[in-house]
Design a protein around this motif. Structure first.
Motif, PDB file in Angstrom:
ATOM      1  N   LYS A  42     -43.684   9.678   5.208  1.00 48.32           N
ATOM      2  CA  LYS A  42     -43.552  10.338   6.514  1.00 48.32           C
ATOM      3  C   LYS A  42     -44.411  11.595   6.548  1.00 48.32           C
ATOM      4  O   LYS A  42     -44.313  12.455   5.672  1.00 48.32           O
ATOM      5  N   LEU A  57     -42.536  14.895  13.819  1.00 47.70           N
ATOM      6  CA  LEU A  57     -43.083  13.720  13.150  1.00 47.70           C
ATOM      7  C   LEU A  57     -44.454  13.380  13.722  1.00 47.70           C
ATOM      8  O   LEU A  57     -44.636  13.312  14.941  1.00 47.70           O
ATOM      9  N   VAL A  69     -46.049   7.630  10.314  1.00 45.74           N
ATOM     10  CA  VAL A  69     -45.471   7.082   9.087  1.00 45.74           C
ATOM     11  C   VAL A  69     -46.509   6.155   8.470  1.00 45.74           C
ATOM     12  O   VAL A  69     -47.028   5.255   9.136  1.00 45.74           O
ATOM     13  N   ASP A 129     -35.796  10.216  13.754  1.00 41.34           N
ATOM     14  CA  ASP A 129     -37.229  10.271  13.507  1.00 41.34           C
ATOM     15  C   ASP A 129     -38.013   9.634  14.643  1.00 41.34           C
ATOM     16  O   ASP A 129     -39.072  10.129  15.022  1.00 41.34           O
TER      17      ASP A 129
END
Length: 225
Positions: A57, A69, A72, A177
């Protein structure tokens, strides 16, 4: 040759077996357990990290300390290229979501490698360009759509399994997330999912799975915003 990050990652996969072995000799094999930091904004070094197995991440910290975020990474993806090319310390954080195996390249080694194999630099540029294109699409979605439409667009872009006109997708991350990725709160994300379910566009299944029962209508919802 054996399945390594060098043979798996697209920027290296087209090299000859001999050249792949030379590249592999420059890589520092690295392991990270789930929850361990792979790099942080406090690091002084500038390394390129290629992910062999697991998920990583990538995020930044907002002024209030909350995580933002960015993306990923999965097997074959890489991060740290900006720091390597600029020589500056990283401005983001990378944390392992699962047990990860990585190949890490130092700045000087990567620079020499690209001079010897310019095609590696071109493939890295193509990968970064695609990443930029995805970021621009995401930014457009964040600035021009409400949360419900953002969630619909996100679901439609997930890989899924089709059966009888419906597609089942699985959220690759925890809801908090995914909410961060869509620039919203976990509560708003959950409300948007429930709203789409009330409209009979999706069915919320167990765990992180969602069945998109009306994909055409869900796409229409996205197109109208």
């Amino acid at each position: 040759m054996a399945d390594t990050c060098v043979s798996r990652v697209p920027v290296f996969s087209d090299l000859s077996p001999r050249d792949q072995k030379r590249v592999e000799a420059l890589a520092r094999p690295t392991h990270r357990k789930a929850g361990e930091m792979a790099h942080s904004a406090d690091d002084d070094r500038s390394d390129l990290m290629v992910l062999h197995t697991g998920r990583l991440k990538i995020f930044r910290l907002a002024p209030d300390g909350s995580e933002q975020l960015i993306r990923v990474l999965g097997p074959g993806d890489f991060t740290g290229e900006t720091s390597v090319f600029s020589g500056r310390r990283p401005d983001d954080y990378a944390i392992a979501l699962d047990e990860c195996r990585l190949c890490v390249f130092r700045h000087d080694d990567l620079e020499a490698l690209i001079k010897e194999h310019p095609e590696i630099g071109l493939r890295m540029l193509a990968a970064v360009s695609q990443r930029l294109s995805n970021a621009e699409r995401r930014l457009n979605s964040l600035t021009s759509r409400d949360v419900e439409s953002r969630v619909a667009d996100y679901l439609l872009h997930l890989p899924g399994t089709w059966q009888d006109g419906a597609v089942t997708v699985t959220l690759p991350l925890a809801k908090r997330d995914v909410a961060s990725l869509l620039d919203t709160t976990p509560e708003s994300f959950s409300r948007a999912l429930k709203s789409l379910a009330r409209q009979a566009l999706i069915v919320i299944l167990a765990g992180r799975s969602v069945s998109i029962t009306q994909p055409d209508q869900l796409q229409q919802l996205v197109d109208e915003t």
